[in-house]
Design an enzyme around this catalytic site. Structure first.
Site, PDB file in Angstrom:
ATOM      1  N   GLY A  46       0.841  -1.187   0.000  1.00 44.54           N
ATOM      2  CA  GLY A  46       0.000   0.000   0.000  1.00 44.54           C
ATOM      3  C   GLY A  46       0.878   1.239   0.000  1.00 44.54           C
ATOM      4  O   GLY A  46       2.074   1.156   0.341  1.00 44.54           O
ATOM      5  N   GLN A  51       3.181   9.922   1.567  1.00 46.68           N
ATOM      6  CA  GLN A  51       4.479   9.238   1.658  1.00 46.68           C
ATOM      7  C   GLN A  51       5.412   9.634   0.515  1.00 46.68           C
ATOM      8  O   GLN A  51       6.615   9.395   0.582  1.00 46.68           O
ATOM      9  CB  GLN A  51       4.299   7.712   1.696  1.00 46.68           C
ATOM     10  CG  GLN A  51       3.587   7.239   2.962  1.00 46.68           C
ATOM     11  CD  GLN A  51       3.448   5.742   3.006  1.00 46.68           C
ATOM     12  OE1 GLN A  51       2.492   5.193   2.484  1.00 46.68           O
ATOM     13  NE2 GLN A  51       4.409   5.069   3.608  1.00 46.68           N
ATOM     14  N   CYS A  94       5.974  -0.198   7.577  1.00 46.37           N
ATOM     15  CA  CYS A  94       5.611   1.022   6.844  1.00 46.37           C
ATOM     16  C   CYS A  94       6.828   1.467   6.050  1.00 46.37           C
ATOM     17  O   CYS A  94       7.937   1.520   6.587  1.00 46.37           O
ATOM     18  CB  CYS A  94       5.181   2.118   7.818  1.00 46.37           C
ATOM     19  SG  CYS A  94       4.663   3.635   6.990  1.00 46.37           S
ATOM     20  N   LEU A  95       6.607   1.804   4.776  1.00 48.43           N
ATOM     21  CA  LEU A  95       7.723   2.226   3.929  1.00 48.43           C
ATOM     22  C   LEU A  95       8.347   3.527   4.440  1.00 48.43           C
ATOM     23  O   LEU A  95       9.490   3.824   4.113  1.00 48.43           O
ATOM     24  CB  LEU A  95       7.244   2.405   2.476  1.00 48.43           C
ATOM     25  CG  LEU A  95       6.797   1.098   1.795  1.00 48.43           C
ATOM     26  CD1 LEU A  95       6.133   1.395   0.458  1.00 48.43           C
ATOM     27  CD2 LEU A  95       7.965   0.143   1.621  1.00 48.43           C
ATOM     28  N   HIS A 136      -4.508   1.138   7.595  1.00 49.82           N
ATOM     29  CA  HIS A 136      -3.162   1.721   7.741  1.00 49.82           C
ATOM     30  C   HIS A 136      -3.018   2.942   6.814  1.00 49.82           C
ATOM     31  O   HIS A 136      -2.489   3.982   7.224  1.00 49.82           O
ATOM     32  CB  HIS A 136      -2.140   0.624   7.410  1.00 49.82           C
ATOM     33  CG  HIS A 136      -0.706   1.046   7.338  1.00 49.82           C
ATOM     34  ND1 HIS A 136       0.269   0.525   8.169  1.00 49.82           N
ATOM     35  CD2 HIS A 136      -0.035   1.906   6.514  1.00 49.82           C
ATOM     36  CE1 HIS A 136       1.449   1.052   7.863  1.00 49.82           C
ATOM     37  NE2 HIS A 136       1.293   1.900   6.861  1.00 49.82           N
ATOM     38  N   GLU A 137      -3.518   2.827   5.572  1.00 51.29           N
ATOM     39  CA  GLU A 137      -3.382   3.924   4.607  1.00 51.29           C
ATOM     40  C   GLU A 137      -4.266   5.113   4.967  1.00 51.29           C
ATOM     41  O   GLU A 137      -3.841   6.264   4.839  1.00 51.29           O
ATOM     42  CB  GLU A 137      -3.706   3.443   3.187  1.00 51.29           C
ATOM     43  CG  GLU A 137      -2.871   2.280   2.670  1.00 51.29           C
ATOM     44  CD  GLU A 137      -1.378   2.466   2.844  1.00 51.29           C
ATOM     45  OE1 GLU A 137      -0.906   3.614   2.934  1.00 51.29           O
ATOM     46  OE2 GLU A 137      -0.671   1.440   2.908  1.00 51.29           O
ATOM     47  N   HIS A 140      -2.693   7.205   7.450  1.00 46.04           N
ATOM     48  CA  HIS A 140      -1.699   8.130   6.869  1.00 46.04           C
ATOM     49  C   HIS A 140      -2.351   9.443   6.431  1.00 46.04           C
ATOM     50  O   HIS A 140      -1.765  10.524   6.594  1.00 46.04           O
ATOM     51  CB  HIS A 140      -1.036   7.510   5.633  1.00 46.04           C
ATOM     52  CG  HIS A 140       0.167   6.655   5.910  1.00 46.04           C
ATOM     53  ND1 HIS A 140       1.296   7.128   6.551  1.00 46.04           N
ATOM     54  CD2 HIS A 140       0.436   5.360   5.608  1.00 46.04           C
ATOM     55  CE1 HIS A 140       2.205   6.145   6.617  1.00 46.04           C
ATOM     56  NE2 HIS A 140       1.705   5.065   6.064  1.00 46.04           N
TER      57      HIS A 140
HETATM   58  O1  GNR Z   1       4.137  -2.566   2.582  1.00 44.31           O
HETATM   59  C1  GNR Z   1       3.445  -2.459   3.604  1.00 44.31           C
HETATM   60  N1  GNR Z   1       3.120  -3.579   4.303  1.00 44.31           N
HETATM   61  C2  GNR Z   1       2.195  -3.607   5.317  1.00 44.31           C
HETATM   62  C3  GNR Z   1       2.119  -4.745   6.104  1.00 44.31           C
HETATM   63  C4  GNR Z   1       1.197  -4.838   7.124  1.00 44.31           C
HETATM   64  C5  GNR Z   1       0.333  -3.794   7.351  1.00 44.31           C
HETATM   65  C6  GNR Z   1       0.389  -2.639   6.587  1.00 44.31           C
HETATM   66  C7  GNR Z   1       1.309  -2.547   5.564  1.00 44.31           C
HETATM   67  S1  GNR Z   1       1.359  -1.119   4.575  1.00 44.31           S
HETATM   68  C8  GNR Z   1       3.032  -1.114   4.078  1.00 44.31           C
HETATM   69  C9  GNR Z   1       3.290  -0.027   3.051  1.00 44.31           C
HETATM   70  C10 GNR Z   1       3.045   1.336   3.657  1.00 44.31           C
HETATM   71  O2  GNR Z   1       3.821   1.887   4.396  1.00 44.31           O
HETATM   72  N2  GNR Z   1       1.903   1.899   3.403  1.00 44.31           N
HETATM   73  O3  GNR Z   1       1.600   3.091   3.942  1.00 44.31           O
HETATM   74 NI    NI Z   2       2.656   3.165   5.835  1.00 44.96          NI
END
Ligand code: GNR
Ligand code: NI
Length: 172
Positions: A46, A51, A94-95, A136-137, A140
């Site tokens: 995601g 980001q 999270c990236l 999660h997104e 953000h």
């Molecule tokens: O790549 C991602 N893996 C992930 C694994 C478990 C729960 C959420 C994520 S999102 C993350 C990419 C990211 O930072 N998205 O904002």
């Molecule tokens: Ni993230």
């Protein structure tokens, strides 16, 4: 197709509340295209626009397993419409917080309303990894990171680590 640079902690932009998209036009579609390229390259499941330092309520995901076919999804102005009582635990990453992983508990299933790549209003029910990733997104888009869902002690340690790394980098 353009790879964009992903910003990382402690970049303050990650704490901004993002602005709704007025209309899914060619500019937003180009942003979604770049985000998908950047997400697949990373690789991640995601990515939220903030980001890549774009303060807009735009998200892309692909929660398909490695051996399955790609399932790219694009969301403008995504909103959670309902959540299940049942919770699920995932090891999240999270990236924007590279190489740190921690278990987070969230609703196991949720509904999301959004505008798709063509600007068409959609409503989708999510479960499994996609339910976790979309939550999660959307966090953000509101300046919330997954470390906000873990203990303050662990959060403080990780923020300190990234703040120190940045200082070392700028001193070098
Ligand atoms: O790549 C991602 N893996 C992930 C694994 C478990 C729960 C959420 C994520 S999102 C993350 C990419 C990211 O930072 N998205 O904002
Ligand atoms: Ni993230």
């Amino acid at each position: 197709m353009t790879l964009r640079k992903i910003i990382i902690l402690p970049d303050k932009q990650l704490r901004l509340v993002c602005d709704p998209v007025k209309e899914v036009d060619d500019e937003i579609r180009a942003l979604m295209d770049d985000m998908l390229d950047t997400m697949y390259d990373a690789p991640g499941v995601g990515l939220a626009a903030i980001q890549i330092a774009v303060r807009k309520r735009v998200v892309v995901t692909d929660a398909a397993r490695d051996d399955d076919e790609k399932t790219p999804l694009c969301f403008a102005n995504p909103e959670i419409t309902w959540v299940s009582e049942e919770l699920a635990e995932y090891e999240e990453g999270c990236l924007s917080i590279p190489e740190f992983f921690e278990t987070v508990e969230r609703p196991a299933r949720c509904g999301v309303s959004y505008l798709d790549y063509d600007g068409k209003p959609q409503e989708m029910d999510c479960d499994g990894l996609l339910a976790t990733v979309i939550q999660h997104e959307i966090d953000h888009l509101n300046g919330v990171l997954f470390i906000d869902h873990i203990s303050k002690l662990k959060r403080d340690i990780i923020v300190k680590k990234f703040t120190k790394a940045k200082k070392r980098e700028s001193a070098a």
